[in-house]
Design a protein around this motif. Structure first.
Motif, PDB file in Angstrom:
ATOM      1  N   GLN A 162      30.394  48.121  53.742  1.00  0.00           N
ATOM      2  CA  GLN A 162      31.321  47.679  54.791  1.00  0.00           C
ATOM      3  C   GLN A 162      31.099  46.199  55.085  1.00  0.00           C
ATOM      4  O   GLN A 162      32.003  45.513  55.558  1.00  0.00           O
ATOM      5  CB  GLN A 162      31.096  48.482  56.068  1.00  0.00           C
ATOM      6  CG  GLN A 162      31.416  49.951  55.948  1.00  0.00           C
ATOM      7  CD  GLN A 162      31.090  50.707  57.230  1.00  0.00           C
ATOM      8  OE1 GLN A 162      31.053  50.132  58.328  1.00  0.00           O
ATOM      9  NE2 GLN A 162      30.836  51.995  57.104  1.00  0.00           N
ATOM     10  N   GLY A 163      29.906  45.729  54.806  1.00  0.00           N
ATOM     11  CA  GLY A 163      29.553  44.335  55.047  1.00  0.00           C
ATOM     12  C   GLY A 163      28.133  44.084  54.589  1.00  0.00           C
ATOM     13  O   GLY A 163      27.394  45.027  54.279  1.00  0.00           O
ATOM     14  N   GLN A 164      27.760  42.807  54.520  1.00  0.00           N
ATOM     15  CA  GLN A 164      26.410  42.446  54.113  1.00  0.00           C
ATOM     16  C   GLN A 164      26.059  41.082  54.676  1.00  0.00           C
ATOM     17  O   GLN A 164      26.947  40.292  55.019  1.00  0.00           O
ATOM     18  CB  GLN A 164      26.259  42.467  52.594  1.00  0.00           C
ATOM     19  CG  GLN A 164      27.116  41.474  51.850  1.00  0.00           C
ATOM     20  CD  GLN A 164      26.966  41.592  50.341  1.00  0.00           C
ATOM     21  OE1 GLN A 164      26.056  42.229  49.834  1.00  0.00           O
ATOM     22  NE2 GLN A 164      27.870  40.967  49.618  1.00  0.00           N
ATOM     23  N   ARG A 214      32.655  45.867  47.361  1.00  0.00           N
ATOM     24  CA  ARG A 214      33.560  46.097  48.494  1.00  0.00           C
ATOM     25  C   ARG A 214      33.826  47.588  48.717  1.00  0.00           C
ATOM     26  O   ARG A 214      34.230  47.983  49.799  1.00  0.00           O
ATOM     27  CB  ARG A 214      34.883  45.377  48.263  1.00  0.00           C
ATOM     28  CG  ARG A 214      34.785  43.887  48.391  1.00  0.00           C
ATOM     29  CD  ARG A 214      36.114  43.254  48.110  1.00  0.00           C
ATOM     30  NE  ARG A 214      36.230  41.994  48.801  1.00  0.00           N
ATOM     31  CZ  ARG A 214      37.358  41.331  48.955  1.00  0.00           C
ATOM     32  NH1 ARG A 214      38.486  41.824  48.476  1.00  0.00           N
ATOM     33  NH2 ARG A 214      37.375  40.182  49.592  1.00  0.00           N
ATOM     34  N   LYS A 215      33.611  48.402  47.692  1.00  0.00           N
ATOM     35  CA  LYS A 215      33.831  49.844  47.817  1.00  0.00           C
ATOM     36  C   LYS A 215      32.575  50.547  48.332  1.00  0.00           C
ATOM     37  O   LYS A 215      32.644  51.641  48.867  1.00  0.00           O
ATOM     38  CB  LYS A 215      34.244  50.427  46.472  1.00  0.00           C
ATOM     39  CG  LYS A 215      35.581  49.891  45.998  1.00  0.00           C
ATOM     40  CD  LYS A 215      35.920  50.382  44.617  1.00  0.00           C
ATOM     41  CE  LYS A 215      37.248  49.760  44.198  1.00  0.00           C
ATOM     42  NZ  LYS A 215      37.353  49.564  42.793  1.00  0.00           N
ATOM     43  N   ALA A 268      31.231  42.095  42.366  1.00  0.00           N
ATOM     44  CA  ALA A 268      31.611  41.735  43.734  1.00  0.00           C
ATOM     45  C   ALA A 268      32.757  42.625  44.217  1.00  0.00           C
ATOM     46  O   ALA A 268      32.758  43.085  45.369  1.00  0.00           O
ATOM     47  CB  ALA A 268      32.011  40.258  43.804  1.00  0.00           C
ATOM     48  N   GLU A 269      33.710  42.895  43.346  1.00  0.00           N
ATOM     49  CA  GLU A 269      34.812  43.808  43.688  1.00  0.00           C
ATOM     50  C   GLU A 269      34.281  45.209  43.967  1.00  0.00           C
ATOM     51  O   GLU A 269      34.668  45.854  44.939  1.00  0.00           O
ATOM     52  CB  GLU A 269      35.844  43.858  42.556  1.00  0.00           C
ATOM     53  CG  GLU A 269      36.666  42.600  42.388  1.00  0.00           C
ATOM     54  CD  GLU A 269      37.788  42.448  43.401  1.00  0.00           C
ATOM     55  OE1 GLU A 269      38.051  43.376  44.198  1.00  0.00           O
ATOM     56  OE2 GLU A 269      38.405  41.366  43.402  1.00  0.00           O
ATOM     57  N   VAL A 314      35.343  37.431  46.599  1.00  0.00           N
ATOM     58  CA  VAL A 314      35.626  37.854  45.228  1.00  0.00           C
ATOM     59  C   VAL A 314      36.468  36.773  44.546  1.00  0.00           C
ATOM     60  O   VAL A 314      36.880  35.808  45.176  1.00  0.00           O
ATOM     61  CB  VAL A 314      36.368  39.216  45.191  1.00  0.00           C
ATOM     62  CG1 VAL A 314      35.493  40.337  45.748  1.00  0.00           C
ATOM     63  CG2 VAL A 314      37.680  39.156  45.952  1.00  0.00           C
ATOM     64  N   LYS A 332      30.560  37.245  53.210  1.00  0.00           N
ATOM     65  CA  LYS A 332      31.963  37.519  53.563  1.00  0.00           C
ATOM     66  C   LYS A 332      32.637  38.408  52.522  1.00  0.00           C
ATOM     67  O   LYS A 332      33.859  38.588  52.563  1.00  0.00           O
ATOM     68  CB  LYS A 332      32.729  36.204  53.708  1.00  0.00           C
ATOM     69  CG  LYS A 332      32.248  35.369  54.880  1.00  0.00           C
ATOM     70  CD  LYS A 332      32.967  34.034  54.920  1.00  0.00           C
ATOM     71  CE  LYS A 332      32.403  33.180  56.031  1.00  0.00           C
ATOM     72  NZ  LYS A 332      32.907  31.808  55.987  1.00  0.00           N
ATOM     73  N   MET A 333      31.823  38.925  51.575  1.00  0.00           N
ATOM     74  CA  MET A 333      32.332  39.817  50.524  1.00  0.00           C
ATOM     75  C   MET A 333      33.371  39.105  49.652  1.00  0.00           C
ATOM     76  O   MET A 333      34.365  39.689  49.231  1.00  0.00           O
ATOM     77  CB  MET A 333      32.913  41.104  51.128  1.00  0.00           C
ATOM     78  CG  MET A 333      31.967  41.838  52.085  1.00  0.00           C
ATOM     79  SD  MET A 333      30.518  42.547  51.307  1.00  0.00           S
ATOM     80  CE  MET A 333      31.225  43.930  50.479  1.00  0.00           C
TER      81      MET A 333
END
Length: 134
Positions: free
Chosen positions: A67-69, A63-64, A59-60, A22, A19-20
């Motif tokens: 798009q997802g994982q 996000r750049k 983790a931050e 942080v 869910k990305m």
């Protein structure tokens, strides 16, 4: 009180990473004195050691780049003490170009992650990451 489950903790940790997550959402899984070691791979050219702050920064930064994982545990083992091993297939949908891949393309890797626990949190994490060609 239910018995602590290393497998469930790792499953929940990977779900948070999917869910990305942080900050506090991610750090809840990690011991304040965590040490993560990532061994050389196609993206990280030299052995890298990270503490909690560096893991949260990573983790931050992720996000750049993504798009997802997603993470799929394909094999899992643990010992009777404080250790566990998860073999994981990682799929990341790119937000930026990497190698021959463009934004929106998927990158795949096969991970073997070794975990050690302390005080029911991840205390040591060693990453052996093998990326498919990109």
């Amino acid at each position: 009180m239910p018995k602590f489950s290393k497998k469930q903790w790792i499953t929940d940790y990977l779900a948070a990473l999917s869910k990305m997550a942080v900050g506090d959402t991610l750090s809840v899984f990690l011991h304040p004195q965590i040490e993560q070691v990532e061994f050389p791979n196609a993206l990280t050219k030299q052995k890298t050691t990270r503490d909690l702050a560096a893991m949260l920064q990573g983790a931050e930064a992720g996000r750049k780049v993504l798009q997802g994982q997603s993470f799929e545990i394909v094999n899992y083992m643990e010992d009777d003490q404080n250790g566990a091993l998860a073999e994981v297939i990682w799929t990341g949908k790119l937000a930026v170009p990497i190698g021959s891949l463009q934004p929106g393309d998927e990158m795949k890797a096969h991970f073997a992650w070794v975990f050690e626990f302390k005080e029911q949190k991840i205390f040591r994490q060693r990453n052996y990451d093998c990326f498919e060609p990109f």
